[in-house]
Design an enzyme around this catalytic site. Structure first.
Site: not given
Ligand code: G3P
Length: 215
Positions: A87
Site C-alpha cells: 500500500k
Molecule cells: O484503510 C483506509 C480507510 O479505509 C480508512 O477509513 O474510517 O479511517 O476514514 P477511515
C-alpha cells in the site's frame, strides 16, 4: 463486488472469514497501532498472521515517503507472503514507486485518493488497486460516492485494469451504493458488513415461520 475487511484485528478478520464472504483485508498504520502492534518484527508477523486467516489479498502500508524508502519497505513487505499487496500513498514519490513495483510484478494499492485526477495517475502508474476514501470525503461535505462514479467512468473509457477499492466505508448504504456504481471492491469495518444482514421483516418472518412449524 469483492468484500475486504478494513481492520488489523485478528478476531474480526476471523469472524468475517467464517461467514464465507471475505475476499481480503486492508490495513493502515492507524489500524495497526489500534491493535498495539509495534516494531518491525511484530508488524511483519502480524501481516503473516492475517495472511494465514484469509485466502485473498492483504494490503500492508509502507511508512517511508521517499522513493528509495518505499521501494525498500515494499520489497520486504511483498516477500513476507504471496497475498501481500504493497500500500503506497498518493504522492509524487508514491506514483514513481507504484510504477517501479508494477514493472517488477509486485502488486500495489494506491491509498489516500480523494480525486479523479489522483485515481487516473494511479492507474497510469499501474496500481493494482486504487483506494478512494469515500467516508472522509463525506466528512468534509463532498460526495464520496460521486468520486467512485467518476473513477468508474474514467477507467472504463480507457480499459484501465486498476481495481477500484472503495475505502473509508462507514455504513451499509456506502456498500450498496458502491456496488451499484461498479466499485470492484469495498473495504469495510465488520459492523458495516454485519449491518447488511439486518432487516426487521426477516426477523419477524423467521419468528412466524418457527412458530408455525410447531403447529
Ligand atoms: O484503510 C483506509 C480507510 O479505509 C480508512 O477509513 O474510517 O479511517 O476514514 P477511515
Amino acid at each position: 463486488m469483492k468484500f475486504f475487511i478494513d481492520t488489523a484485528n485478528l478476531a474480526q478478520i476471523k469472524e468475517a472469514q467464517d461467514m464465507g464472504v471475505l475476499d481480503g483485508v486492508t490495513t493502515n498504520p492507524t489500524l495497526m497501532a489500534k491493535e498495539g502492534i509495534k516494531g518491525e518484527a511484530n508488524i511483519a508477523k502480524h501481516y503473516v498472521d492475517i495472511c494465514t486467516i484469509v485466502t485473498g489479498d492483504v494490503s500492508a502500508e509502507v511508512i517511508a515517503t521517499d522513493f528509495e524508502g518505499m521501494v525498500r519497505e515494499g520489497e520486504l513487505l511483498a516477500k513476507l507472503h504471496k497475498q501481500i499487496v504493497v500500500k503506497i500513498p498518493m504522492i509524487r514519490e508514491g506514483v514513481k514507486a507504484i510504477k517501479y513495483f508494477s514493472g517488477k510484478g509486485i502488486r500495489t494499492n494506491c491509498t489516500l485518493v480523494f480525486s479523479a485526477g489522483q485515481a487516473l495517475l494511479a492507474a497510469k502508474a499501474g496500481a493494482t488497486y486504487v483506494s478512494p476514501f469515500i467516508g472522509r470525503l463525506d466528512d468534509v461535505s463532498t460526495d464520496g460516492l460521486s468520486l467512485i462514479e467518476d473513477i468508474r467512468i474514467i477507467y472504463d473509457n480507457y480499459g484501465y485494469k486498476t481495481q477500484i477499492l472503495a475505502a473509508s466505508v462507514r455504513h451499509p448504504m456506502h456498500i450498496i451504493n458502491c456496488a451499484k456504481l461498479g466499485a470492484d471492491v469495498a473495504t469495510c469495518p465488520l459492523t458495516a458488513i454485519l449491518a447488511l444482514l439486518k432487516h426487521p421483516l426477516t426477523d419477524s418472518g423467521l419468528a412466524q415461520f418457527l412458530a408455525d412449524a410447531k403447529k
